[in-house]
Structures are given as structure tokens and as C-alpha cells.
Design a protein around this motif. Sequence first.
Motif, PDB file in Angstrom:
ATOM      1  N   LYS A 235       3.864  -0.136  -6.328  1.00 24.60           N
ATOM      2  CA  LYS A 235       5.063  -0.878  -5.951  1.00 24.60           C
ATOM      3  C   LYS A 235       6.297  -0.376  -6.686  1.00 24.60           C
ATOM      4  CE  LYS A 235       2.530  -5.024  -4.596  1.00 24.60           C
ATOM      5  NZ  LYS A 235       2.394  -6.493  -4.701  1.00 24.60           N
ATOM      6  N   GLY A 236       6.097   0.343  -7.779  1.00 19.79           N
ATOM      7  CA  GLY A 236       7.228   0.901  -8.497  1.00 19.79           C
ATOM      8  C   GLY A 236       7.415   2.382  -8.297  1.00 19.79           C
ATOM      9  N   SER A 237       6.489   3.033  -7.575  1.00 18.47           N
ATOM     10  CA  SER A 237       6.557   4.492  -7.455  1.00 18.47           C
ATOM     11  C   SER A 237       6.526   5.010  -6.022  1.00 18.47           C
ATOM     12  CB  SER A 237       5.396   5.133  -8.233  1.00 18.47           C
ATOM     13  OG  SER A 237       4.150   4.669  -7.743  1.00 18.47           O
ATOM     14  N   LEU A 238       5.955   4.259  -5.101  1.00 19.07           N
ATOM     15  CA  LEU A 238       5.809   4.754  -3.729  1.00 19.07           C
ATOM     16  C   LEU A 238       7.148   4.699  -3.002  1.00 19.07           C
ATOM     17  CD1 LEU A 238       3.560   5.771  -1.802  1.00 19.07           C
ATOM     18  CD2 LEU A 238       3.405   3.437  -0.926  1.00 19.07           C
ATOM     19  N   GLY A 239       7.508   5.805  -2.337  1.00 25.37           N
ATOM     20  CA  GLY A 239       8.787   5.889  -1.644  1.00 25.37           C
ATOM     21  C   GLY A 239       8.859   5.016  -0.414  1.00 25.37           C
ATOM     22  N   ILE A 240      10.087   4.676  -0.032  1.00 27.40           N
ATOM     23  CA  ILE A 240      10.300   3.788   1.100  1.00 27.40           C
ATOM     24  C   ILE A 240       9.766   4.385   2.398  1.00 27.40           C
ATOM     25  CG2 ILE A 240      12.639   4.660   1.565  1.00 27.40           C
ATOM     26  CD1 ILE A 240      13.414   1.747   2.270  1.00 27.40           C
ATOM     27  N   ASP A 241       9.806   5.701   2.547  1.00 21.25           N
ATOM     28  CA  ASP A 241       9.324   6.326   3.776  1.00 21.25           C
ATOM     29  C   ASP A 241       7.801   6.366   3.854  1.00 21.25           C
ATOM     30  OD1 ASP A 241      11.864   6.699   4.798  1.00 21.25           O
ATOM     31  OD2 ASP A 241      12.107   8.642   3.837  1.00 21.25           O
ATOM     32  N   GLN A 242       7.126   5.987   2.773  1.00 22.46           N
ATOM     33  CA  GLN A 242       5.663   5.871   2.775  1.00 22.46           C
ATOM     34  C   GLN A 242       5.201   4.416   2.784  1.00 22.46           C
ATOM     35  OE1 GLN A 242       4.988   8.514  -0.790  1.00 22.46           O
ATOM     36  NE2 GLN A 242       3.527   9.487   0.599  1.00 22.46           N
ATOM     37  N   GLY A 243       6.138   3.498   3.028  1.00 26.05           N
ATOM     38  CA  GLY A 243       5.788   2.079   3.039  1.00 26.05           C
ATOM     39  C   GLY A 243       5.955   1.420   1.690  1.00 26.05           C
ATOM     40  N   GLY A 244       6.661   2.099   0.752  1.00 26.81           N
ATOM     41  CA  GLY A 244       6.926   1.520  -0.544  1.00 26.81           C
ATOM     42  C   GLY A 244       8.262   0.807  -0.565  1.00 26.81           C
ATOM     43  N   SER A 245       8.677   0.350  -1.747  1.00 30.78           N
ATOM     44  CA  SER A 245       9.931  -0.359  -2.020  1.00 30.78           C
ATOM     45  C   SER A 245       9.794  -1.843  -1.700  1.00 30.78           C
ATOM     46  CB  SER A 245      11.117   0.232  -1.247  1.00 30.78           C
ATOM     47  OG  SER A 245      11.171  -0.287   0.073  1.00 30.78           O
ATOM     48  N   ALA A 246      10.760  -2.609  -2.212  1.00 29.69           N
ATOM     49  CA  ALA A 246      10.756  -4.059  -1.995  1.00 29.69           C
ATOM     50  C   ALA A 246      10.892  -4.411  -0.521  1.00 29.69           C
ATOM     51  CB  ALA A 246      11.892  -4.705  -2.789  1.00 29.69           C
ATOM     52  N   LEU A 247      11.551  -3.550   0.258  1.00 23.93           N
ATOM     53  CA  LEU A 247      11.746  -3.859   1.672  1.00 23.93           C
ATOM     54  C   LEU A 247      10.420  -3.967   2.404  1.00 23.93           C
ATOM     55  CD1 LEU A 247      13.752  -4.308   4.008  1.00 23.93           C
ATOM     56  CD2 LEU A 247      13.707  -1.837   4.391  1.00 23.93           C
ATOM     57  N   TYR A 248       9.488  -3.067   2.115  1.00 22.70           N
ATOM     58  CA  TYR A 248       8.178  -3.121   2.763  1.00 22.70           C
ATOM     59  C   TYR A 248       7.239  -4.113   2.075  1.00 22.70           C
ATOM     60  CZ  TYR A 248       8.929   0.825   5.931  1.00 22.70           C
ATOM     61  OH  TYR A 248       9.375   1.635   6.942  1.00 22.70           O
ATOM     62  N   ASP A 249       7.351  -4.240   0.757  1.00 20.82           N
ATOM     63  CA  ASP A 249       6.449  -5.119   0.021  1.00 20.82           C
ATOM     64  C   ASP A 249       6.788  -6.586   0.291  1.00 20.82           C
ATOM     65  OD1 ASP A 249       4.644  -6.193  -1.795  1.00 20.82           O
ATOM     66  OD2 ASP A 249       5.983  -5.895  -3.498  1.00 20.82           O
ATOM     67  N   LEU A 250       7.942  -7.044  -0.179  1.00 19.27           N
ATOM     68  CA  LEU A 250       8.341  -8.440   0.003  1.00 19.27           C
ATOM     69  C   LEU A 250       9.051  -8.670   1.334  1.00 19.27           C
ATOM     70  CD1 LEU A 250       9.677  -9.142  -3.610  1.00 19.27           C
ATOM     71  CD2 LEU A 250       7.397  -9.592  -2.679  1.00 19.27           C
ATOM     72  N   GLY A 251       9.839  -7.683   1.761  1.00 17.33           N
ATOM     73  CA  GLY A 251      10.575  -7.838   3.013  1.00 17.33           C
ATOM     74  C   GLY A 251       9.674  -8.053   4.207  1.00 17.33           C
ATOM     75  N   THR A 252       8.508  -7.414   4.191  1.00 16.72           N
ATOM     76  CA  THR A 252       7.556  -7.606   5.284  1.00 16.72           C
ATOM     77  C   THR A 252       7.207  -9.077   5.443  1.00 16.72           C
ATOM     78  OG1 THR A 252       6.626  -5.400   5.021  1.00 16.72           O
ATOM     79  CG2 THR A 252       5.240  -7.020   6.099  1.00 16.72           C
ATOM     80  N   HIS A 253       6.962  -9.771   4.327  1.00 16.42           N
ATOM     81  CA  HIS A 253       6.640 -11.198   4.386  1.00 16.42           C
ATOM     82  C   HIS A 253       7.813 -12.018   4.914  1.00 16.42           C
ATOM     83  CE1 HIS A 253       2.717 -11.256   2.634  1.00 16.42           C
ATOM     84  NE2 HIS A 253       3.091 -10.830   1.450  1.00 16.42           N
ATOM     85  N   LEU A 254       8.996 -11.797   4.343  1.00 16.70           N
ATOM     86  CA  LEU A 254      10.144 -12.640   4.671  1.00 16.70           C
ATOM     87  C   LEU A 254      10.612 -12.430   6.103  1.00 16.70           C
ATOM     88  CD1 LEU A 254      12.197 -12.323   1.354  1.00 16.70           C
ATOM     89  CD2 LEU A 254      10.488 -14.029   1.982  1.00 16.70           C
ATOM     90  N   ILE A 255      10.667 -11.176   6.529  1.00 20.36           N
ATOM     91  CA  ILE A 255      11.079 -10.884   7.903  1.00 20.36           C
ATOM     92  C   ILE A 255      10.044 -11.421   8.883  1.00 20.36           C
ATOM     93  CG2 ILE A 255      11.522  -9.012   9.555  1.00 20.36           C
ATOM     94  CD1 ILE A 255      12.722  -7.454   7.138  1.00 20.36           C
ATOM     95  N   ASP A 256       8.768 -11.331   8.517  1.00 15.13           N
ATOM     96  CA  ASP A 256       7.722 -11.888   9.373  1.00 15.13           C
ATOM     97  C   ASP A 256       7.904 -13.393   9.544  1.00 15.13           C
ATOM     98  OD1 ASP A 256       4.929 -11.581  10.704  1.00 15.13           O
ATOM     99  OD2 ASP A 256       4.597 -13.166   9.216  1.00 15.13           O
ATOM    100  N   GLN A 257       8.292 -14.094   8.480  1.00 11.08           N
ATOM    101  CA  GLN A 257       8.496 -15.536   8.597  1.00 11.08           C
ATOM    102  C   GLN A 257       9.631 -15.857   9.566  1.00 11.08           C
ATOM    103  OE1 GLN A 257       8.927 -16.779   4.485  1.00 11.08           O
ATOM    104  NE2 GLN A 257       6.730 -17.219   4.327  1.00 11.08           N
ATOM    105  N   ILE A 258      10.727 -15.112   9.478  1.00 17.04           N
ATOM    106  CA  ILE A 258      11.831 -15.314  10.421  1.00 17.04           C
ATOM    107  C   ILE A 258      11.378 -15.002  11.840  1.00 17.04           C
ATOM    108  CG2 ILE A 258      14.128 -14.504  11.095  1.00 17.04           C
ATOM    109  CD1 ILE A 258      14.673 -13.940   8.116  1.00 17.04           C
ATOM    110  N   TYR A 259      10.619 -13.934  11.998  1.00 17.48           N
ATOM    111  CA  TYR A 259      10.099 -13.536  13.314  1.00 17.48           C
ATOM    112  C   TYR A 259       9.222 -14.627  13.915  1.00 17.48           C
ATOM    113  CZ  TYR A 259       7.092 -10.935  16.594  1.00 17.48           C
ATOM    114  OH  TYR A 259       6.371 -10.527  17.694  1.00 17.48           O
TER     115      TYR A 259
END
Length: 374
Positions: free
Chosen positions: A174-198
Amino acid sequence: MADSTTKSTFNVGVIGYGLSATIFHIPFITITPSFKLHSILQRDPANSALSAPRDHPDVKHFTTLDQFLDDAALDVVIITTPPQTHFSFAQKALQAGKHVLVEKPFVPTMSEADALINLAKEKGRLICVYQNRRWDSDFLTVQKLLAGGNKLGRIVEFETHFDRFRLEKPTSWKGSLGIDQGGSALYDLGTHLIDQIYVLFGMPRGVFATLSSQRDGLLVGPQNPNLDPDSFTVQLSYDNGLIACARAAVASAEVHQPRFRIRGTKGSYRKVGLDTQEPQLKAGMKTSDANFGREGAEWNGKLTLVDGNGNTQEQDCPNVEPETYSKIYELFGQAIIQNREQDVPVPASQARDVLQIIEAAKESARSRREVQLS
């Protein structure tokens, strides 16, 4: 593998043996009547802090993927490894004739999601994505508030937060994987939050996002297009005027961190504090404990309603009775028994929609403009 419609109990194999497997999956596999923990794939248990053979001596253990998938008795594969491995592992599991449950984020790209969806249909197998926070008690409370006869009226603003004070970068992927590989806060936590809005409101019309590294004091943009954000604000706009925001921060020093804030034409709701299940599981609480998934009254949400004369009254709004994360396993087991994609609790097609929003958020942050979705 036997036709799922002739069975009521399925052998489950887990790929990976870290926090996800030990805290979020195996405790629920073992209490789901339709599932039996059958095998675990851990590449090097002898040199790992956690040892699957030591913790689960009564199940099968493998160190290679091919041998793990070659087991004809294996029915369902749970993938708990980092995001960049999800596509290849899920692809091989489906090709081997197994049903699949994949940790979030599902895969790094929409194109990979489409490929797995098509492969699952070709093989007659089911994919579920582990969006467990659909079964957070506070989110279930929000769903109830916004259901038929909505107490809050027409919703005009919605916020869902995961804010923390964590200035040190994680030492895990979670601290090393790049955003284009599914890393970063956007994919980690953002996946949950955006899913809730969806889940609540469906696909938005437009996406405007600010992605940043609060630890480094940098913004994603034309000058830093490949920065891996640790914080974000993703604003989703809808044709009815609703603005929904998913927000996460690592420099939020609060005793009571915000969780939900909802404003409507008849009232509002606000909630602080995260759902209790994750800290309870990490602390060793059993899923059978009577207090599992329950919060103290001091964490009750606050509901403010407006009467016909324009007067406002605030009241406590306790969470609904917890269903807990066991529900996603219960429902996935039922879907496999019936072999019905429409019964999967979090189908891959919905995870693909969330990926579309995430990809639009990345484009928006890099271009600093709103991205329209068709």
C-alpha cells in the motif's frame, strides 16, 4: 469439478496468507455453512511472519499456483494477494474451472475486468469482488435512511470519508505499489468509497478529482501525472443535481474522524468514526462474539429533521442491527449453489463500473478538468 448445482458445500482455497487472508477472509470462510476451508497457497511459509501450515494444520498447503489449481477437489479460489497479481491469478483460476472471489481493488484496469468477465461467462463460473464495506453497519444505516420514504428528502450533497492521521508511509504494498498497478489510496480506499456511492446512486454523469500526496505536499497534475496519491477528493455529479464526494486524507488530526455527511431537502445526517469490524478482527475478537460489529452509543450518528414549519430537531441515529462481513460469503455461497450470476453479492460487472469511475478520476486529476461519462 462437480456441477455446483449438485453440491451444497464447496471446498475453498486461499491464495496468499497475509492480513487480508487471516483477518478478513478465513474467519468468515470457517463460519459459512456452504464453504469449507480446503487449501492455502503460501509461497514461502518458512520465511514468513505468518505461517499457514502452522496455523491451519488440518488443510492442504501449497507453495506453487499450478499445483494449487490442479487439485480437482478445489471449487472456489479466494485471491488475497496485492492488486497487480489479481488479473493473472483470477484468469488462471477461471481457466482451471474454479469460482473466484477477488479482494478489492478487483484489477487495475477496465480492460482486465472485461477480460475476466468474458472468461467467467465462457467457463460458466462466477466472480465476486470483496467489497466488504457494503456491509459496514453505518453504510447499511445510510441505505435504510435513503430507502423508500426517504426521511431526508431529495439528497443534494453526499460525503463518504476515510480520513486518518498517518504521516508515515506504509511498508506494505500500500505504500510502494504504483497507481497504474492498482496501488495508491485511490485504489485502496477509493474503491470502497466510490463503490458505496455507486450502490446508492448509480453511475454519475461527471467526475472531477483532486489527487495528492499530503505526505510530500504534491498534487497530481500535468507536471506530476504519475504521482501516487495518498489522499484524494473525488466529486461525482448527477443529472438531478446531486454532488457526491469520496474523500480520504492522511493528514487529518481528529479525535472523531468524519465518516458520512448527507444533506437533503428535509434533513441531514452525519456520522463519525469507522465501522468497528476491522479493529475488532485485528484485536482478535471472534465473529461469534455478541458485540462483534456493534458500536457504543457515543458513536451514534446524528439525524436532523425539518418539520412543516421549518423547525429543526436533532436526534441520535444508532446503526441498524449489524449483518457483518459474513453476509458477502453467505450470499456468494448461495449464488454458487444456484449457479446464478445475478445472485452474486458484488458481481464483477459492478466492480468494472467502479473502475470506470476511478479511471475517470485519474484522467480528471491529470488534466484538471471534469471528465464526462457516457
